[in-house]
Structures are given as structure tokens and as C-alpha cells.
Design a protein around this motif. Structure first.
Motif, PDB file in Angstrom:
ATOM      1  N   CYS A 648      28.472   3.962  12.047  1.00  0.00           N
ATOM      2  CA  CYS A 648      28.881   2.560  12.194  1.00  0.00           C
ATOM      3  C   CYS A 648      28.110   1.894  13.329  1.00  0.00           C
ATOM      4  CB  CYS A 648      30.382   2.471  12.465  1.00  0.00           C
ATOM      5  SG  CYS A 648      31.424   2.867  11.042  1.00  0.00           S
ATOM      6  N   LEU A 649      27.932   2.608  14.439  1.00  0.00           N
ATOM      7  CA  LEU A 649      27.221   2.046  15.585  1.00  0.00           C
ATOM      8  C   LEU A 649      25.786   1.694  15.230  1.00  0.00           C
ATOM      9  CD1 LEU A 649      26.884   1.401  18.601  1.00  0.00           C
ATOM     10  CD2 LEU A 649      26.395   3.823  18.985  1.00  0.00           C
ATOM     11  N   TRP A 650      25.061   2.630  14.649  1.00  0.00           N
ATOM     12  CA  TRP A 650      23.662   2.370  14.340  1.00  0.00           C
ATOM     13  C   TRP A 650      23.495   1.369  13.203  1.00  0.00           C
ATOM     14  CZ3 TRP A 650      20.481   3.185  17.952  1.00  0.00           C
ATOM     15  CH2 TRP A 650      20.664   4.246  18.840  1.00  0.00           C
ATOM     16  N   SER A 651      24.425   1.359  12.272  1.00  0.00           N
ATOM     17  CA  SER A 651      24.378   0.351  11.202  1.00  0.00           C
ATOM     18  C   SER A 651      24.571  -1.044  11.780  1.00  0.00           C
ATOM     19  CB  SER A 651      25.469   0.637  10.163  1.00  0.00           C
ATOM     20  OG  SER A 651      25.243   1.868   9.516  1.00  0.00           O
ATOM     21  N   ALA A 652      25.534  -1.176  12.703  1.00  0.00           N
ATOM     22  CA  ALA A 652      25.784  -2.476  13.332  1.00  0.00           C
ATOM     23  C   ALA A 652      24.564  -2.945  14.116  1.00  0.00           C
ATOM     24  CB  ALA A 652      27.000  -2.376  14.252  1.00  0.00           C
ATOM     25  N   VAL A 653      23.943  -2.029  14.854  1.00  0.00           N
ATOM     26  CA  VAL A 653      22.761  -2.389  15.639  1.00  0.00           C
ATOM     27  C   VAL A 653      21.619  -2.824  14.725  1.00  0.00           C
ATOM     28  CG1 VAL A 653      20.949  -1.478  17.136  1.00  0.00           C
ATOM     29  CG2 VAL A 653      23.344  -0.938  17.604  1.00  0.00           C
ATOM     30  N   ALA A 654      21.375  -2.068  13.652  1.00  0.00           N
ATOM     31  CA  ALA A 654      20.248  -2.375  12.761  1.00  0.00           C
ATOM     32  C   ALA A 654      20.454  -3.694  12.018  1.00  0.00           C
ATOM     33  CB  ALA A 654      20.071  -1.231  11.756  1.00  0.00           C
ATOM     34  N   ILE A 655      21.627  -3.855  11.415  1.00  0.00           N
ATOM     35  CA  ILE A 655      21.882  -5.062  10.608  1.00  0.00           C
ATOM     36  C   ILE A 655      21.903  -6.310  11.478  1.00  0.00           C
ATOM     37  CG2 ILE A 655      23.582  -6.226   9.153  1.00  0.00           C
ATOM     38  CD1 ILE A 655      24.401  -3.451   8.117  1.00  0.00           C
ATOM     39  N   ASN A 656      22.604  -6.242  12.627  1.00  0.00           N
ATOM     40  CA  ASN A 656      22.709  -7.432  13.477  1.00  0.00           C
ATOM     41  C   ASN A 656      21.389  -7.770  14.148  1.00  0.00           C
ATOM     42  OD1 ASN A 656      25.633  -8.477  13.611  1.00  0.00           O
ATOM     43  ND2 ASN A 656      25.901  -6.277  13.775  1.00  0.00           N
ATOM     44  N   SER A 657      20.585  -6.764  14.471  1.00  0.00           N
ATOM     45  CA  SER A 657      19.272  -7.046  15.062  1.00  0.00           C
ATOM     46  C   SER A 657      18.380  -7.769  14.052  1.00  0.00           C
ATOM     47  CB  SER A 657      18.602  -5.740  15.508  1.00  0.00           C
ATOM     48  OG  SER A 657      19.318  -5.136  16.556  1.00  0.00           O
ATOM     49  N   ALA A 658      18.406  -7.303  12.807  1.00  0.00           N
ATOM     50  CA  ALA A 658      17.608  -7.958  11.765  1.00  0.00           C
ATOM     51  C   ALA A 658      18.084  -9.392  11.537  1.00  0.00           C
ATOM     52  CB  ALA A 658      17.706  -7.152  10.470  1.00  0.00           C
ATOM     53  N   THR A 659      19.416  -9.580  11.490  1.00  0.00           N
ATOM     54  CA  THR A 659      19.968 -10.923  11.285  1.00  0.00           C
ATOM     55  C   THR A 659      19.631 -11.826  12.461  1.00  0.00           C
ATOM     56  OG1 THR A 659      21.807  -9.933  10.056  1.00  0.00           O
ATOM     57  CG2 THR A 659      22.063 -12.209  10.766  1.00  0.00           C
ATOM     58  N   LEU A 660      19.727 -11.283  13.668  1.00  0.00           N
ATOM     59  CA  LEU A 660      19.421 -12.071  14.863  1.00  0.00           C
ATOM     60  C   LEU A 660      17.957 -12.513  14.871  1.00  0.00           C
ATOM     61  CD1 LEU A 660      20.726 -13.026  17.531  1.00  0.00           C
ATOM     62  CD2 LEU A 660      19.847 -10.943  18.591  1.00  0.00           C
ATOM     63  N   LEU A 661      17.070 -11.629  14.457  1.00  0.00           N
ATOM     64  CA  LEU A 661      15.645 -11.968  14.408  1.00  0.00           C
ATOM     65  C   LEU A 661      15.385 -13.085  13.399  1.00  0.00           C
ATOM     66  CD1 LEU A 661      12.726 -11.353  15.230  1.00  0.00           C
ATOM     67  CD2 LEU A 661      12.659  -9.634  13.409  1.00  0.00           C
ATOM     68  N   LEU A 662      16.004 -12.981  12.228  1.00  0.00           N
ATOM     69  CA  LEU A 662      15.819 -14.016  11.203  1.00  0.00           C
ATOM     70  C   LEU A 662      16.426 -15.339  11.639  1.00  0.00           C
ATOM     71  CD1 LEU A 662      16.627 -11.890   8.010  1.00  0.00           C
ATOM     72  CD2 LEU A 662      14.375 -12.707   8.759  1.00  0.00           C
ATOM     73  N   ALA A 663      17.607 -15.278  12.300  1.00  0.00           N
ATOM     74  CA  ALA A 663      18.253 -16.511  12.757  1.00  0.00           C
ATOM     75  C   ALA A 663      17.441 -17.167  13.868  1.00  0.00           C
ATOM     76  CB  ALA A 663      19.669 -16.196  13.246  1.00  0.00           C
ATOM     77  N   GLY A 664      16.940 -16.359  14.813  1.00  0.00           N
ATOM     78  CA  GLY A 664      16.191 -16.912  15.935  1.00  0.00           C
ATOM     79  C   GLY A 664      14.868 -17.537  15.525  1.00  0.00           C
ATOM     80  N   THR A 665      14.279 -17.033  14.446  1.00  0.00           N
ATOM     81  CA  THR A 665      13.003 -17.581  13.981  1.00  0.00           C
ATOM     82  C   THR A 665      13.187 -18.674  12.933  1.00  0.00           C
ATOM     83  OG1 THR A 665      12.864 -15.790  12.348  1.00  0.00           O
ATOM     84  CG2 THR A 665      11.765 -15.456  14.467  1.00  0.00           C
ATOM     85  N   GLY A 666      14.453 -19.028  12.667  1.00  0.00           N
ATOM     86  CA  GLY A 666      14.728 -20.123  11.731  1.00  0.00           C
ATOM     87  C   GLY A 666      14.569 -19.756  10.282  1.00  0.00           C
ATOM     88  N   LYS A 667      14.511 -18.484   9.953  1.00  0.00           N
ATOM     89  CA  LYS A 667      14.320 -18.049   8.572  1.00  0.00           C
ATOM     90  C   LYS A 667      15.600 -18.182   7.738  1.00  0.00           C
ATOM     91  CE  LYS A 667      10.071 -16.761   9.380  1.00  0.00           C
ATOM     92  NZ  LYS A 667       8.925 -17.532   8.806  1.00  0.00           N
ATOM     93  N   ILE A 668      16.751 -18.186   8.399  1.00  0.00           N
ATOM     94  CA  ILE A 668      18.023 -18.320   7.673  1.00  0.00           C
ATOM     95  C   ILE A 668      18.884 -19.371   8.357  1.00  0.00           C
ATOM     96  CG2 ILE A 668      18.061 -15.981   6.741  1.00  0.00           C
ATOM     97  CD1 ILE A 668      19.862 -15.144   9.019  1.00  0.00           C
ATOM     98  N   SER A 669      19.781 -19.983   7.575  1.00  0.00           N
ATOM     99  CA  SER A 669      20.643 -21.038   8.099  1.00  0.00           C
ATOM    100  C   SER A 669      21.824 -20.448   8.863  1.00  0.00           C
ATOM    101  CB  SER A 669      21.169 -21.895   6.942  1.00  0.00           C
ATOM    102  OG  SER A 669      22.030 -21.110   6.113  1.00  0.00           O
ATOM    103  N   THR A 670      22.590 -21.362   9.478  1.00  0.00           N
ATOM    104  CA  THR A 670      23.782 -20.920  10.215  1.00  0.00           C
ATOM    105  C   THR A 670      24.763 -20.224   9.283  1.00  0.00           C
ATOM    106  OG1 THR A 670      23.551 -22.780  11.740  1.00  0.00           O
ATOM    107  CG2 THR A 670      25.688 -21.667  11.677  1.00  0.00           C
ATOM    108  N   LEU A 671      24.998 -20.813   8.099  1.00  0.00           N
ATOM    109  CA  LEU A 671      25.947 -20.225   7.152  1.00  0.00           C
ATOM    110  C   LEU A 671      25.461 -18.863   6.669  1.00  0.00           C
ATOM    111  CD1 LEU A 671      28.453 -20.291   5.418  1.00  0.00           C
ATOM    112  CD2 LEU A 671      27.170 -21.615   3.704  1.00  0.00           C
ATOM    113  N   THR A 672      24.179 -18.773   6.366  1.00  0.00           N
ATOM    114  CA  THR A 672      23.640 -17.491   5.898  1.00  0.00           C
ATOM    115  C   THR A 672      23.759 -16.423   6.974  1.00  0.00           C
ATOM    116  OG1 THR A 672      22.060 -18.664   4.487  1.00  0.00           O
ATOM    117  CG2 THR A 672      21.615 -16.343   4.941  1.00  0.00           C
ATOM    118  N   ALA A 673      23.455 -16.824   8.218  1.00  0.00           N
ATOM    119  CA  ALA A 673      23.583 -15.878   9.330  1.00  0.00           C
ATOM    120  C   ALA A 673      25.034 -15.440   9.501  1.00  0.00           C
ATOM    121  CB  ALA A 673      23.060 -16.510  10.618  1.00  0.00           C
ATOM    122  N   ALA A 674      25.960 -16.426   9.400  1.00  0.00           N
ATOM    123  CA  ALA A 674      27.384 -16.107   9.538  1.00  0.00           C
ATOM    124  C   ALA A 674      27.845 -15.177   8.428  1.00  0.00           C
ATOM    125  CB  ALA A 674      28.209 -17.387   9.532  1.00  0.00           C
ATOM    126  N   MET A 675      27.395 -15.452   7.207  1.00  0.00           N
ATOM    127  CA  MET A 675      27.788 -14.601   6.082  1.00  0.00           C
ATOM    128  C   MET A 675      27.201 -13.199   6.237  1.00  0.00           C
ATOM    129  SD  MET A 675      27.572 -17.162   2.798  1.00  0.00           S
ATOM    130  CE  MET A 675      28.162 -15.879   1.701  1.00  0.00           C
TER     131      MET A 675
END
Length: 709
Positions: A648-675
Motif C-alpha cells: 500500500c505504501l509503495w503503491s500510494a507513492v508511485a500513483i500519487n507521484s505520477a498524478t502530481l507530475l501530470l497535475a503540476g505540468t498541466g497535463k490533467i485538469s483539477t477534476l481528473t487529478a482529484a478523481m
């Protein structure tokens, strides 16, 4: 003696049926009231079958047997709530149900088709409570997850992204609901174990001690409690003095010396001495006294892993908040900043640990093993050395008399009658075997007085004015200085046959020996081999038996690495401590009062289901099934829990890091990031619950363990 403080409350009956009563009190809205404690207290009452608590509606519904006595006890218990039920830092339940989740989901889905003004009013109305909570949290606790959620909702609302705001609210509500359901499922099972376990008790009537059903005890009767026995009543000591362990009620670890005139608390355990107690309160009136320490250790306590996960999660929240502010400062894009703020590492990390831990505890309980808190589960997975007390753990603890050897002046019948009379109400396998043999032979027992239990050694009593001693050779010969040389050859022959010996003396003279055999549990060899396969590196056996008896048993168990014999209680704890000093993580399994020091000293103390009350109190792990394979199953469940938390720990780190990178670079919207964040969190929580809700070996625990492993 200090009694448990009480807080008066006023409950009103709002509805009543023959077998159900519903009560209401404003005290249930108190922010520090532990509703689990309140529910468990009422559930522990004799005659109560089910309890449902509704905090927001400040109501409690109780199903019971319909008798006036039970109804009265329910009302009395609710009238005086112990102060221990009120916690200064009590974490309130989310109180989220499927209706809340469904309603928020429906609103989020309907928002796009509603008129603009209705969208705005509805969205702000639903978001304001969360925003207010975020502001309060910021000023009282700092930057926590509530601040992130409130900030994201506020930014979304200010930008007119009402669907995003409501969707985030629905996802958060779903996560809270899943967490509550998982905790409640495990909590409900653990609370059912608070029902009084005492079935039979000893009382004094007409100068004779007799055994009766606990439910037959009347106020004013004299209850007799010896070493290792739980005191079943609240009363006053009228005779005797002794040391009483009150940690289950008061939390004090040091035993208290009690004497005539002192008050006893039900649920406490006698460590030394024999007490005669006048029952002042009996039955359901004493039920509330059993609650506090159990909930404190099993439900309120957190393991080291839980605490570390919570600390890590709290440290990551400010990091996410700072990244969001940094993105806004660098890009001046509020939408991109909001998208970053929706990504929170802490949700999955903080929530997966308690969910997996509680569910694993629930699963272990279903398998037949009670774990007293998350730390017990964690320690059970970490141990690499297992130490077993022989009697009642590796052996069946059901001794059978094989030989009765009296001196010429006595017959077998006379020797057995005298020994059984002295042992009659001593809760020990040896004593039970002697008494059973006398009853099977239809031998009447003599009137006994002045019974005194010498823990781990034997019994002293008076029969027809003559002092009787029954116990080990060490007790009879070395402690009581009785000459046993006349039967030295006989005892040697019996021990070479792998038998346990009980020496009987009268007025300082040896009058005979009773031999018995304790058969090895049929699953013992298989289970020990299974423990070796499950990561246990070293297994030892400790016993007070003679060398010949101990070696005869160990020869039947190939997985055993070493065996120690002729031990005193303090010797067992010394051996456990020595192993720990060498760096071993030690689990100790025992069931007697004499095992208590070792149970406390070990990293994990394990008590068998038939163990003495003091042993059950001292252990972190209590088996509820006599089959040893259930303990191995609990070990596998503990290991599975540890592996699940790592995943669970490593899954959370991997998934959230990928989402954070996409959100920070504007690749996904707020709703998509939230989902992405919330759905991945729900997925991780679901994985944690699912992975730990089933045993790692799906086969029946009574099937060969090599298949399970």
C-alpha cells in the motif's frame, strides 16, 4: 480502594417493545464521549443481545431478553457512565453512511444539468462545513489533510467548477465510509469478547467450599478466589489477604495488596494468596468494570507502524501544500495549483494502515486468535523465536492418571481421595486429572479446610485436622523438607516412562505418588514444522518436569531446537530474557499462572484458551481454539498484514507521484487529478481491506499445513 469514577447522565425512553428499548440522551453529543465504549458497556450486560448507537441522533437501541432484571440493569448502566468513557483526545467517528455517500454522489452527477444559480447555491452550501473545518484545523493543528481538501474546494468554487467541488466531496465521503465500515466490523467482533467468561465459581456455605454456576450467585454470599483466578464480583474481603492485579480495570501495573475490609473490583485477578469475598454486586451490575482496559489495549491503542504511518502522512501534507503554492507562484495558474493540491500522499498512507490492521485482527479472531491491539499483530509478524511451556500448549493439558502408588499403610482409594480433596478447586490440569479420576472411581471426597495454593508448586490443605501436601517432588522434598527417598526407585521408573509425578504427604510424611501422562497434541509436530516454514528460526520447550519426561517429549518433535527441564516460574522468564538479550524477537506460549513472568517478558505473550485468568490478562495474544494450527494461521495473517502495508505504501507513492507530475505540468485538469487521487486512494484502501480480510491460507486450519503454506 478507589472506585471507578462515574458521570451521571439522563437517558429518556422514547420507544419500547417487549424485547427492545430505545433511549435518548443529550450526553451522547458530548465531543469526548467514546461511543464504542458506551456500546460495549451495554453489550456486556447479561441478557443483552444487540446494541445499536446513533450518535448524531443521540439515541441507543438495545435488544434484550425481555426480563425486568435486564431492563433495569440497562437503565442503571446508562445512568452512571464511567469517566474512562470520556477521552480528552477522542477521535470521533465520521458517522458517514451509505445515504450520505449516495446523496453527495447524486448531487455531483446532477450539478451539470441544474440552473447556474442553483449550482452555485448547492455547491457552496455543501462545501461550507468542510471549508470551516479547514480554517479551524489550520489555526489549531496546522496544515493537515482538511486544509488541502478545503483549499481545493474553495479554489474550485471560486473558479465556478461546481462539478469538481461536489465530485471531490463525494469521493472523500466514500473514503470515510469505507474506513468506518472496516473499523466497525473489526470493533464489533472484538467487543463481543467482553461478555463475562466466568461460568463456575467457588463459594463457602456451611463451612464447606462448593462450586456453583456464576449465574446462581446471590448478593451476600462468600466467594473464594485463589491464585490465578479472576474475581467475578465487586465485594468486600472478609478473610485472607493477597496480591491482586488490577491492571485490567485501573491500568496500574503494580499488584495491590488487599486484606479484610478492602473492596474488590470484578475483572481483576488474584496473583498470590486466597481471598474470601462477600459479594456486594453480582451479575450484570459488574459488567461495566470489564470494559476500559480491554478497549484501551485492543481498540484505542496504535502499533508503532500505525504511529509512524500517521507521522509520515502528516509530514507529507505540508509538502503537497507547498508544491501547490509553488506551482501557482511559478505559473499563475490557479487551476493547475488546485490540481496539485488534490494530490495528497497522506490519505492512502494514513488510512490503509488502520484499515489493514483492524481487518487483520478481525480475520485472526475469525480464525480463533484474539490479538490485543495492532502492536500484538505487528510483533507476531516480527518474532523469529518461539518458546513453548510444555503443559497445555504442546500437550493437550488433559492429564490421565496411569499409576497410584501408596505406601503400605494406605490403599489406592485412600490416597486418591486425600489428594483429590485437597486439589478439588485448584484450576490446574494436574488437579483436574486427580479429581476426575476420583469421580470416575466413585470415590467420595473428604471435607477440606484451610486450602492454600502455592503457585507453580502445589497445594496445602487440612483433612480431618491433618495437614496434606500435594505437589511436585521439589515442593514436597525441598520446600517442605519431606523425606522422599523411600519411593526414589519407583519415581525413577515412572519418569523413564515419560510420566508426570504428583507427590502426596500427610503430617510431613510421604504417603504416596500419583503418576499421570499428558499426551502430545496430535497437530503439535506438524504445527512446529509449519512455524519453521513461516520464518521462525528457533523453537524451544520449557517445562518444570523431570529431565527424563522432558526428553521423552522432545524426541517426538523434530522441529524443536532445545529443551529445558525442572524449571521454576522465574527460570522461564530468565530464559526468555536471555534470548532477547541475544537479539532474538521472542514469542512465548503458556497457559498457567506460573507462565505469567515469561508472558510479560516476551515480545509476544501467547495464552492458550484454557489458560488461567492471570495468563490471559498478561498475554498479548489469546487463542480461542485449542487447535495449535490456528496460532500458525494468525502468524501468517500477521505476515500478510505487514506485506500488505508495504504494498500500500509503495503503491500510494508511485500513483500519487505520477498524478502530481501530470497535475503540476498541466497535463490533467483539477477534476481528473482529484478523481485519480481519490479513486486510487479508495482502490488502495479496498485492496488493504480485501487482502487482509481473508486468511493467507484458504484451507481449513485442521487440514495439513504444508498445503496451506
Amino acid at each position: 480502594m478507589t472506585r471507578m469514577p462515574l458521570r451521571t447522565s439522563r437517558f429518556e425512553i422514547v420507544h419500547e417493545l417487549p424485547y427492545r428499548i430505545r433511549l435518548r440522551s443529550i450526553i451522547m453529543l458530548a465531543p469526548d464521549l467514546d461511543l464504542n465504549y458506551l456500546q460495549a458497556g451495554v453489550e456486556s450486560l447479561s441478557g443483552v443481545t444487540a446494541v445499536r448507537v446513533n450518535g448524531p441522533a443521540f439515541c441507543i437501541v438495545v435488544d434484550y431478553d425481555g426480563t425486568d432484571a435486564t431492563r433495569t440493569s440497562i437503565i442503571a448502566a446508562l445512568k452512571q457512565i464511567p469517566n474512562e468513557a470520556f477521552l480528552n483526545r477522542n477521535k470521533k467517528n465520521h458517522s458517514v453512511d451509505l445515504f450520505d455517500v449516495g446523496a453527495k454522489t447524486a448531487v455531483a452527477a446532477a450539478i451539470p444539468i441544474l440552473p447556474g444559480p442553483v449550482q452555485m447555491a448547492t455547491s457552496w452550501g455543501l462545501a461550507i462545513p468542510g471549508i470551516v473545518t479547514a480554517i479551524q484545523t489550520l489555526f489549531t493543528r496546522g496544515v493537515k489533510i482538511e486544509v488541502l481538501d478545503g483549499t481545493v474546494k474553495t479554489l474550485s468554487l471560486l473558479r465556478g467548477e461546481y462539478f469538481t467541488s461536489n465530485s471531490i466531496g463525494a469521493l472523500l465521503s466514500l473514503g470515510e465510509y469505507l474506513e468506518d465500515q472496516s473499523e466497525q466490523k473489526s470493533t464489533d467482533l472484538l467487543k463481543t469478547l467482553l461478555k463475562p467468561q466466568i461460568e463456575k465459581i467457588w463459594i463457602e456455605r456451611d463451612g464447606r467450599e462448593i462450586e456453583i454456576n456464576f449465574t446462581e450467585l446471590q448478593v451476600g454470599e462468600i466467594v473464594v478466589c485463589g491464585p490465578g483466578e479472576m474475581i467475578p464480583v465487586e465485594g468486600t474481603i472478609v478473610e485472607g489477604d493477597g496480591s491482586v492485579n488490577q491492571s485490567s480495570i485501573t491500568g496500574e501495573s503494580v499488584p495491590v495488596h488487599l486484606q479484610p475490609g478492602d473492596v474488590t473490583l470484578s475483572g481483576t485477578v488474584v496473583e498470590e494468596g486466597t481471598l474470601k469475598i462477600r459479594a456486594d454486586k453480582v451479575g450484570s451490575e459488574t459488567g461495566m468494570a470489564r470494559i476500559n482496559r480491554f478497549l484501551e489495549t485492543s481498540l484505542r491503542s496504535q502499533s508503532k507502524t500505525q504511529l509512524k504511518s500517521s507521522e509520515l502522512a502528516d509530514k507529507l501534507v505540508p509538502l503537497t501544500f507547498a508544491l501547490g503554492l509553488g506551482v501557482y507562484a511559478f505559473t499563475q495558474d490557479a487551476a493547475r495549483a488546485a490540481a496539485v493540491l488534490t494530490v495528497d500522499y497522506s490519505c492512502a498512507i494514513k488510512l490503509s494502515t488502520p484499515i489493514a490492521t483492524r481487518t487483520s485482527m478481525y480475520t485472526a479472531s475469525q480464525a480463533g486468535v484474539l490479538l490485543k491491539g495492532g502492536q500484538a499483530l505487528e510483533n507476531l509478524a516480527a518474532i523469529d523465536t518461539l518458546v513453548f511451556d510444555k503443559t497445555g500448549t504442546l500437550t493437550q493439558g488433559i492429564l490421565k492418571i496411569t499409576d497410584i502408588v501408596p505406601i503400605p499403610a494406605f490403599s489406592e482409594k485412600e490416597l486418591l481421595s486425600i489428594a483429590a480433596g485437597a486439589e478439588e478447586h485448584y484450576a490446574h490440569p494436574v488437579a483436574k486429572a486427580v479429581v476426575k479420576e476420583a469421580k470416575d472411581r466413585d470415590i467420595s471426597l473428604p471435607k477440606v479446610s484451610g486450602v492454600d495454593f502455592i503457585v507453580a508448586h502445589g497445594v496445602s490443605a487440612y483433612v480431618d485436622g491433618k495437614r496434606i501436601l500435594v505437589g511436585s517432588q521439589h515442593f514436597i522434598e525441598e520446600d517442605e523438607l519431606v523425606d522422599c527417598t523411600s519411593m526414589e526407585e519407583t519415581s525413577r521408573q515412572l519418569r523413564n516412562e515419560g510420566k508426570n509425578l504428583l507427590f502426596v504427604a500427610m503430617n510431613e510424611k510421604l504417603i504416596g505418588i500419583i503418576a499421570m501422562r499428558d499426551e502430545l497434541r496430535p497437530e503439535a509436530a506438524e504445527t512446529l514444522a509449519g512455524f519453521k516454514a513461516a520464518g521462525i528460526k528457533h523453537i524451544e520447550i520449557l517445562t518444570g518436569d523431570h529431565r527424563s519426561t522432558a526428553l521423552a517429549l522432545a524426541a517426538q518433535l523434530p522441529a524443536v531446537d532445545s529443551v529445558h527441564w525442572e524449571l521454576k516460574p522465574e527460570d522461564k522468564a530468565t530464559i526468555v530474557k536471555r534470548l532477547k538479550d541475544r537479539g532474538a524477537k521472542v514469542g512465548f506460549a503458556g497457559d498457567g499462572v506460573n507462565d505469567t513472568p515469561a508472558l510479560i517478558c516476551a515480545d509476544v505473550g501467547i495464552c492458550m484458551p484454557s489458560g488461567a485468568d492471570l495468563a490471559r490478562e498478561s498475554a498479548q495474544v489469546v487463542m480461542m481454539d485449542e487447535d495449535m494450527r490456528t496460532l500458525l494461521k494468525a502468524r501468517l495473517i500477521a505476515i500478510n498484514n505487514r506485506e500488505t502495508l508495504t504494498s500500500c505504501l509503495w503503491s500510494a507513492v508511485a500513483i500519487n507521484s505520477a498524478t502530481l507530475l501530470l497535475a503540476g505540468t498541466g497535463k490533467i485538469s483539477t477534476l481528473t487529478a482529484a478523481m485519480a487521487h481519490n479513486l486510487s486512494t479508495v482502490g488502495i484502501l479496498g485492496y488493504a481491506a480485501l487482502k487482509t480480510s481473508s486468511s493467507p491460507c484458504e484451507s481449513n486450519p485442521k487440514e495439513p499445513l504444508n498445503e496451506a503454506l
